[in-house]
Design a protein around this motif. Structure first.
Motif, PDB file in Angstrom:
ATOM      1  N   PHE A 225      17.939 -35.938 -50.521  1.00  0.00           N
ATOM      2  CA  PHE A 225      17.758 -34.929 -51.961  1.00  0.00           C
ATOM      3  C   PHE A 225      17.059 -36.385 -52.835  1.00  0.00           C
ATOM      4  CE2 PHE A 225      21.347 -33.956 -48.948  1.00  0.00           C
ATOM      5  CZ  PHE A 225      21.243 -32.628 -48.952  1.00  0.00           C
ATOM      6  N   GLY A 226      16.151 -36.565 -52.673  1.00  0.00           N
ATOM      7  CA  GLY A 226      15.909 -38.026 -54.301  1.00  0.00           C
ATOM      8  C   GLY A 226      15.149 -36.772 -54.705  1.00  0.00           C
ATOM      9  N   GLU A 227      14.564 -37.505 -56.106  1.00  0.00           N
ATOM     10  CA  GLU A 227      13.503 -37.266 -56.562  1.00  0.00           C
ATOM     11  C   GLU A 227      12.197 -37.560 -56.515  1.00  0.00           C
ATOM     12  OE1 GLU A 227      13.224 -36.426 -60.787  1.00  0.00           O
ATOM     13  OE2 GLU A 227      15.197 -35.534 -59.554  1.00  0.00           O
ATOM     14  N   PRO A 228      11.564 -36.325 -56.104  1.00  0.00           N
ATOM     15  CA  PRO A 228       9.918 -37.078 -55.931  1.00  0.00           C
ATOM     16  C   PRO A 228       8.979 -37.161 -56.462  1.00  0.00           C
ATOM     17  CG  PRO A 228      10.358 -34.615 -56.600  1.00  0.00           C
ATOM     18  CD  PRO A 228      11.680 -34.612 -56.773  1.00  0.00           C
ATOM     19  N   ARG A 229       8.809 -38.537 -55.716  1.00  0.00           N
ATOM     20  CA  ARG A 229       7.482 -39.467 -56.689  1.00  0.00           C
ATOM     21  C   ARG A 229       6.886 -39.100 -56.685  1.00  0.00           C
ATOM     22  NH1 ARG A 229       9.249 -45.529 -56.866  1.00  0.00           N
ATOM     23  NH2 ARG A 229       7.254 -45.760 -54.818  1.00  0.00           N
ATOM     24  N   ARG A 230       5.263 -38.886 -57.281  1.00  0.00           N
ATOM     25  CA  ARG A 230       4.192 -38.467 -57.136  1.00  0.00           C
ATOM     26  C   ARG A 230       2.912 -39.664 -57.637  1.00  0.00           C
ATOM     27  NH1 ARG A 230       3.117 -32.705 -58.193  1.00  0.00           N
ATOM     28  NH2 ARG A 230       1.721 -33.714 -59.810  1.00  0.00           N
ATOM     29  N   MET A 231       2.041 -39.545 -57.050  1.00  0.00           N
ATOM     30  CA  MET A 231       0.882 -41.188 -56.638  1.00  0.00           C
ATOM     31  C   MET A 231      -0.058 -39.788 -56.727  1.00  0.00           C
ATOM     32  SD  MET A 231       0.532 -44.441 -54.606  1.00  0.00           S
ATOM     33  CE  MET A 231      -1.395 -43.397 -53.654  1.00  0.00           C
ATOM     34  N   THR A 232      -1.117 -40.232 -58.270  1.00  0.00           N
ATOM     35  CA  THR A 232      -2.352 -39.580 -57.949  1.00  0.00           C
ATOM     36  C   THR A 232      -2.981 -41.215 -57.525  1.00  0.00           C
ATOM     37  OG1 THR A 232      -1.492 -38.617 -59.450  1.00  0.00           O
ATOM     38  CG2 THR A 232      -3.740 -38.546 -59.290  1.00  0.00           C
ATOM     39  N   ALA A 233      -3.569 -40.817 -56.174  1.00  0.00           N
ATOM     40  CA  ALA A 233      -4.611 -41.742 -55.475  1.00  0.00           C
ATOM     41  C   ALA A 233      -5.942 -42.016 -55.785  1.00  0.00           C
ATOM     42  CB  ALA A 233      -4.686 -42.084 -54.395  1.00  0.00           C
ATOM     43  N   VAL A 234      -6.427 -40.678 -56.133  1.00  0.00           N
ATOM     44  CA  VAL A 234      -7.211 -40.438 -56.681  1.00  0.00           C
ATOM     45  C   VAL A 234      -7.711 -39.651 -57.246  1.00  0.00           C
ATOM     46  CG1 VAL A 234      -9.807 -39.101 -55.538  1.00  0.00           C
ATOM     47  CG2 VAL A 234      -8.711 -41.037 -54.284  1.00  0.00           C
ATOM     48  N   ASN A 235      -8.012 -39.844 -58.882  1.00  0.00           N
ATOM     49  CA  ASN A 235      -7.779 -39.296 -60.051  1.00  0.00           C
ATOM     50  C   ASN A 235      -9.734 -38.698 -60.453  1.00  0.00           C
ATOM     51  OD1 ASN A 235      -6.506 -38.253 -62.373  1.00  0.00           O
ATOM     52  ND2 ASN A 235      -5.368 -40.185 -62.457  1.00  0.00           N
ATOM     53  N   GLN A 236      -9.353 -37.070 -60.851  1.00  0.00           N
ATOM     54  CA  GLN A 236     -10.489 -36.490 -61.419  1.00  0.00           C
ATOM     55  C   GLN A 236     -11.729 -37.139 -60.953  1.00  0.00           C
ATOM     56  OE1 GLN A 236      -9.576 -33.731 -62.237  1.00  0.00           O
ATOM     57  NE2 GLN A 236     -10.975 -33.585 -63.647  1.00  0.00           N
ATOM     58  N   VAL A 237     -12.388 -38.053 -59.112  1.00  0.00           N
ATOM     59  CA  VAL A 237     -13.735 -38.557 -58.825  1.00  0.00           C
ATOM     60  C   VAL A 237     -14.720 -37.565 -59.103  1.00  0.00           C
ATOM     61  CG1 VAL A 237     -14.644 -39.441 -57.331  1.00  0.00           C
ATOM     62  CG2 VAL A 237     -12.288 -40.450 -58.013  1.00  0.00           C
ATOM     63  N   SER A 238     -15.762 -38.000 -59.825  1.00  0.00           N
ATOM     64  CA  SER A 238     -16.940 -36.886 -59.681  1.00  0.00           C
ATOM     65  C   SER A 238     -17.909 -38.075 -59.129  1.00  0.00           C
ATOM     66  CB  SER A 238     -17.153 -36.381 -61.055  1.00  0.00           C
ATOM     67  OG  SER A 238     -16.306 -35.524 -61.559  1.00  0.00           O
ATOM     68  N   LEU A 239     -18.747 -37.888 -58.578  1.00  0.00           N
ATOM     69  CA  LEU A 239     -19.622 -38.500 -57.940  1.00  0.00           C
ATOM     70  C   LEU A 239     -20.083 -37.780 -56.362  1.00  0.00           C
ATOM     71  CD1 LEU A 239     -20.085 -41.346 -57.312  1.00  0.00           C
ATOM     72  CD2 LEU A 239     -18.725 -41.653 -54.755  1.00  0.00           C
ATOM     73  N   ASP A 240     -21.600 -38.925 -57.065  1.00  0.00           N
ATOM     74  CA  ASP A 240     -23.354 -38.282 -56.010  1.00  0.00           C
ATOM     75  C   ASP A 240     -23.675 -39.660 -55.078  1.00  0.00           C
ATOM     76  OD1 ASP A 240     -23.036 -36.126 -57.058  1.00  0.00           O
ATOM     77  OD2 ASP A 240     -25.655 -36.312 -58.908  1.00  0.00           O
ATOM     78  N   ILE A 241     -24.023 -39.638 -53.683  1.00  0.00           N
ATOM     79  CA  ILE A 241     -24.414 -39.568 -52.687  1.00  0.00           C
ATOM     80  C   ILE A 241     -25.058 -39.428 -52.556  1.00  0.00           C
ATOM     81  CG2 ILE A 241     -23.519 -40.864 -50.231  1.00  0.00           C
ATOM     82  CD1 ILE A 241     -20.826 -39.848 -50.485  1.00  0.00           C
ATOM     83  N   PRO A 242     -26.538 -40.479 -52.851  1.00  0.00           N
ATOM     84  CA  PRO A 242     -28.133 -39.702 -52.872  1.00  0.00           C
ATOM     85  C   PRO A 242     -28.581 -39.986 -50.909  1.00  0.00           C
ATOM     86  CG  PRO A 242     -28.014 -41.259 -54.687  1.00  0.00           C
ATOM     87  CD  PRO A 242     -26.615 -41.406 -53.951  1.00  0.00           C
ATOM     88  N   ARG A 243     -29.434 -39.741 -50.783  1.00  0.00           N
ATOM     89  CA  ARG A 243     -30.144 -39.495 -49.580  1.00  0.00           C
ATOM     90  C   ARG A 243     -30.229 -41.396 -49.154  1.00  0.00           C
ATOM     91  NH1 ARG A 243     -30.150 -33.890 -47.178  1.00  0.00           N
ATOM     92  NH2 ARG A 243     -29.858 -32.889 -48.761  1.00  0.00           N
ATOM     93  N   GLY A 244     -30.559 -41.243 -47.932  1.00  0.00           N
ATOM     94  CA  GLY A 244     -31.032 -42.630 -47.595  1.00  0.00           C
ATOM     95  C   GLY A 244     -30.887 -43.922 -48.209  1.00  0.00           C
ATOM     96  N   GLN A 245     -29.163 -43.789 -49.124  1.00  0.00           N
ATOM     97  CA  GLN A 245     -29.164 -45.196 -50.231  1.00  0.00           C
ATOM     98  C   GLN A 245     -27.970 -45.639 -49.525  1.00  0.00           C
ATOM     99  OE1 GLN A 245     -29.363 -45.264 -53.922  1.00  0.00           O
ATOM    100  NE2 GLN A 245     -31.365 -43.939 -54.298  1.00  0.00           N
ATOM    101  N   VAL A 246     -27.262 -47.314 -49.975  1.00  0.00           N
ATOM    102  CA  VAL A 246     -26.195 -46.948 -49.704  1.00  0.00           C
ATOM    103  C   VAL A 246     -25.218 -47.018 -51.373  1.00  0.00           C
ATOM    104  CG1 VAL A 246     -24.595 -48.908 -49.426  1.00  0.00           C
ATOM    105  CG2 VAL A 246     -27.341 -49.100 -48.068  1.00  0.00           C
ATOM    106  N   THR A 247     -24.666 -46.376 -51.298  1.00  0.00           N
ATOM    107  CA  THR A 247     -23.598 -46.275 -52.284  1.00  0.00           C
ATOM    108  C   THR A 247     -22.308 -47.171 -52.720  1.00  0.00           C
ATOM    109  OG1 THR A 247     -24.417 -43.817 -53.035  1.00  0.00           O
ATOM    110  CG2 THR A 247     -22.145 -44.418 -54.418  1.00  0.00           C
ATOM    111  N   GLY A 248     -22.401 -47.845 -52.986  1.00  0.00           N
ATOM    112  CA  GLY A 248     -21.255 -48.816 -53.053  1.00  0.00           C
ATOM    113  C   GLY A 248     -19.533 -48.610 -53.560  1.00  0.00           C
TER     114      GLY A 248
END
Lengths: 323, 295, 323
Positions: C24-47
């Motif tokens: 019956f506890g209050e639900p706690r919300r954690m936004t682990a990933v927040n509005q992430v936009s990202l491109d991962i180009p071919r053949g490259q290393v995205t760190g």
């Protein structure tokens, strides 16, 4: 005479000999780094100094550990118990398991001061809060009443350090104190330990596998490989001109700022297990410069005029060339 | 793959398995109890050929005789040989309890695995039902079931199986919940594995050992439960001998011919103790295996 | 490489974890990933770099749909990943693989190494004859530089570095396009870390792989990556278009200041670094880093900066960037 002087230390654990003729010294106000990969004997060195080898079924086979004029290898256990925590403090790698989960963190620091300094309740408490403030624990008086699970990893490690400091020890042995922490927190902890050495004049032995931490925090360094000293020197000299191929390789493993892609070199192979140390120089199977002599003969640890020590058949030992 | 293995490690696990069983049988506890249980199973299997008398051969003139050279453990009120009936009774007791527990372990593992793996409503439903049955004593569940289905060996087996089901389901569920967080489960899903592959190739094989040990220990309890049902006349029906039924018939003449009740009781007690001690030895030996699993 | 569309396009990705204390506890919300936009180009290393709790490992799992996103979209080579059925997703997994942080738990202890390497084919329903299977295993061993004599061993008989090589071989078995590397060296010795990084570099060149490389070690990411994404508490705070670019976000600068170079002449003064990472359960309304930031001004506490991209591709979420 240095505060702690370890000479020719060899230990025996159930017939195997994981440390072979280790030697080093550390004085007040000095930080000694002990580096090496896992399996090099770093942690066993710490256990030997703490007199805790019997816990893992081991014993000192040969050599001496002198602490402030006392010979620790022959010290009876009751006397050792008065030394541990009081004059020699130990900080372990994992702050999560070093704290009692059901006792407030402040009281855990109190316990040390009460046991070793004989402080009473309120004096011990003031003492603890003072140490916590010195370690830059925010709102120390409030944090004093917290339980370990309410604190972050970095804060718990600070409490562990506070416990180590509570009895004003002369020597602190820190075994990978920052490995489990985030980088920004690791940097803070290393800074705090450095301040303790400078301001309080304690002697610090920092056990780590990270040459970056050594470069940042240590005055002298002992490089261990497979239970033997490979090289020992001042930090500035060892980074300016590492002589032993193993030291060179260890430094080469760390990606530096602005390093070109493809220039990182690992050390091929693995640290041999204690039961199967190779003959001759124990590093020779992984060494890029090994010669036939290295396979046959154990290189002796040579002391050079500058005080540097090195055990290698092929390394350049001319001091002038690097001066 | 026929690549030569390292010099020190040919078939390491196979070797370890051998030494695990070796350890059990070489320990004094495991050795003695193991030998007893092995002998008991042999007796049960070979009963028709090795009993001195048929189990139902009545000999009224020799009724209620004390132990003698002819009848080592005496005779009952119909003059039947107690030793022969105990040997036949081992057949009933062992087969009923082992079959019931085996089926129960199997169903329990499936239910527990499904609950833990899929979670959500299914988990809540299974857990609720299992918890409910957990709150009744096993004997009560068995009695209710036998009352519904009617007495007999089949209903005894069902009753025993249902009575212990909760234990196996809960244990499997807990084991699998823990294993689910292992990286290799995530890694296998990442390879594109189906649910059944993950459950049957990774989760269950790793969760099995403790559940099987638990099943083994429960077999001892099951023998008692079977005997209890037999004692109340709800188990094996005469003239088929079972240890519980023998004791039940022995109560009538407990003072006149105490051997009729004492010997089956003794065999039940020894068997249950043996199973528990053997299970202990097995757990101790398996510790090595858990070390192997953790590397 | 230019003008090719990115292999992966992530838009407005969110992941919210809910936990409840008791029934019956209050639900706690954690936004682990927040509005992430990202491109991962071919053949490259995205760190991707950040400290614990920054959401980098969650992001890795969302990209491979090992976790279900709360909202947002991921396009993998033009395929809308989040709309794929369970069956279609299983087939797509051939093209995207992950290497995990902990090589000790990423292999089933009951499987031999050969079985572990053949499992990818088995789960994908690819039937191999005994000869083919043997060939595959040998080729994979060769690819990651391991001796095929380990084939019949179990994971516990291998060292951490060897196990990580097996983890990489398993990921390569199905010839994927995208490899997500989740801190693949974090639990290894530095010497072994350098071996693994060198191996990953070699494989990328030989097989034309695209990497998403997750790490907490900024120096390692700078060494290994073409582009660097810096995350703090679930959000991207900076995207460096190339590994040598000077940081513009104060947090990136802090990360950089916290790493120690293996060079005692470059010791850092880290006394300026303070503060702890706030709890992800109750984030401040302004910039999440403001409380630890030396450059913070009042507006940082009241409003949240958004990620803005400069013409050179350098993006930063800060009102007062460093350059």
């Amino acid at each position: 005479m240095a505060l702690l002087d370890v000479q020719d230390l060899s230990i025996d654990i159930g017939g195997i000999k994981p440390l072979d003729s280790i030697g080093f010294a550390v004085d007040k106000g000095e930080t000694l780094g002990i580096v090496g990969e896992s399996g090099s004997g770093k942690s066993l060195t710490a256990l030997s100094i703490m007199g805790l080898l019997p816990l893992i079924g081991g014993r000192v086979e040969r050599g001496s550990i002198r602490f402030d004029g006392m010979e620790l290898t022959r010290l009876p256990e009751p006397d050792y118990r008065r030394l541990r925590g009081r004059r020699i403090a130990f900080i372990t790698q994992n702050p999560m398991t070093s704290l009692d989960p059901v006792i407030r963190v402040g009281e855990q620091i109190d316990q040390v001061a009460r046991l070793h300094l004989g402080l009473s309740g309120s004096a011990a408490r003031r003492h603890s809060i003072e140490i916590m403030e010195r370690l830059r624990i925010p709102e120390a008086a409030t944090t004093y009443h917290n339980y370990p699970h309410q604190l972050s990893g970095g804060m718990k490690q600070r409490i562990v350090i506070a416990m180590a400091l509570a009895a004003n020890p002369d020597l602190i042995i820190a075994d990978e104190p920052t490995t489990a922490l985030d980088v920004t927190i690791q940097a803070q902890i290393v800074q705090i330990l450095g301040e303790l050495v400078r301001e309080k004049g304690v002697a610090l032995i920092l056990i780590t596998h990270d040459m970056g931490v050594v470069a940042q925090a240590c005055d002298r360094v002992v490089v261990l490989y497979a239970g033997r000293v490979a090289e020992s020197n001042t930090v500035s000299a060892i980074f300016a001109s590492p002589r032993h191929p193993y030291t060179q390789a260890l430094i080469g493993c760390i990606p530096r700022n602005a390093m070109e892609r493809g220039s990182l070199v690992g050390i091929p192979g693995l640290v041999p297990s204690v039961a199967r140390y190779p003959a001759g120089c124990r590093f020779h199977p992984r060494c890029t410069r090994s010669e036939s002599l290295c396979e046959r003969e154990v290189p002796v640890l040579e002391r050079l005029a500058s005080g540097a020590e090195i055990a290698c058949h092929v390394a350049d030992k001319h001091e002038a060339a690097h001066a | 793959m026929t690549a030569p293995a390292l010099d020190h490690s040919p078939g390491f696990l196979a070797e370890a398995r051998r030494t695990t069983l070796g350890k059990v049988f070489l320990s004094p506890k495991g050795g003695i109890t193991g030998a007893y249980l092995l002998a008991l199973v042999l007796v049960a299997l070979l009963a028709p050929w090795i009993t001195p008398y048929p189990y139902d051969a009545q000999n009224l003139p020799l009724a209620s005789q004390p132990p003698s050279l002819a009848n080592w453990l005496g005779t009952d009120e119909f003059g039947r040989d107690v030793l022969s009936r105990i040997m036949y009774g081992a057949r009933t007791s062992l087969s009923v309890s082992v079959t019931a527990i085996t089926v129960s372990v199997f169903i329990g593992m499936c239910l527990g695995a499904a609950a833990a793996y899929f979670g959500g409503l299914l988990d809540r439903f299974i857990t609720a039902v299992i918890d409910l049955s957990w709150s009744f004593p096993e004997l009560l569940i068995a009695l209710i079931l036998v009352a519904i289905i009617g007495p007999g060996l089949t209903s005894t087996m069902i009753a025993i199986g249902v009575a212990y089901l909760a234990q196996f389901t809960r244990l499997t569920r807990a084991e699998i919940l823990a294993l689910k967080n292992e990286t290799y489960i995530e890694a296998t899903i990442g390879l594109g594995a189906s649910h059944s592959h993950v459950v049957f190739r990774h989760l269950l094989p790793n969760a099995m050992a403790p559940v099987i040990i638990c099943g083994m220990l429960a077999t001892g309890d099951a023998i008692i439960l079977e005997a209890t049902l037999g004692f109340f006349g709800l188990g094996a029906q005469p003239p088929v001998p079972s240890w519980g039924a023998m004791m039940s018939s022995g109560t009538a003449q407990i003072f006149k011919a105490p051997w009729v009740i004492i010997f089956p009781g003794l065999v039940i007690a020894i068997t249950v103790v043996a199973i528990n001690l053997f299970g202990d030895a097995l757990i101790r030996a398996l510790d090595i295996k858990s070390k192997i699993r953790e590397g | 490489m230019p003008s090719l569309s990115p292999l992966v396009t992530i838009r407005d990705l969110n992941k919210i974890f809910e936990s409840r204390k008791g029934l019956f506890g209050e639900p706690r919300r954690m936004t682990a990933v927040n509005q992430v936009s990202l491109d991962i180009p071919r053949g490259q290393v995205t760190g991707v770099v950040g400290e614990s709790g920054c959401g980098k490992s969650t992001l890795a799992r969302l990209v491979l749909r090992l976790l279900e996103a709360t909202s947002g979209s991921i396009s993998f080579d033009g395929v809308d990943l989040l709309k794929q059925s369970h069956g279609a997703m299983r087939l797509l997994r051939r093209r995207m693989q992950m290497v995990f942080q902990d090589p000790y738990s990423s292999l089933d202890p009951r499987y031999t190494i050969a079985d572990a390497l053949l499992e990818p084919f088995k789960v994908q329903g690819i039937r191999l004859t005994t000869a083919e299977a043997r060939q595959k295993v040998e080729a994979l061993f060769a690819m990651v530089g391991l001796d095929a004599r380990f084939a019949q061993n179990h994971p516990h008989q291998l060292s951490g570095g060897q196990r990580q090589r097996i983890g990489i071989a398993r990921a390569l078995a199905l010839e994927p396009d995208l490899m997500v590397l989740d801190e693949p060296t974090a639990s290894l010795d530095v010497s072994i870390q350098a071996q693994i990084v060198t191996l990953l570099e070699k494989l990328k060149h030989e097989l034309g792989l695209t990497y998403l490389f997750i790490s907490h070690d900024l120096n390692l990411v700078r060494y290994f990556s073409d582009r660097i994404v810096v995350m703090y508490l679930g959000r991207i705070v900076e995207i460096l278009p190339d590994a040598k670019a000077a940081p513009r976000h104060p947090y990136t600068q802090t990360l950089l200041d916290s790493t120690f170079a293996p060079d005692p002449t470059q010791r850092r003064d880290i006394s300026r670094l303070t503060g702890e990472i706030p709890s992800p359960y109750n984030l401040p309304q302004g910039c999440a880093f403001a409380a630890r930031c030396r450059h913070a001004r009042p507006d940082c506490l009241s409003r949240r900066p958004v990620l803005e991209t400069r013409s050179d591709g350098h993006a930063v979420a800060c009102f007062h960037p460093l350059t």
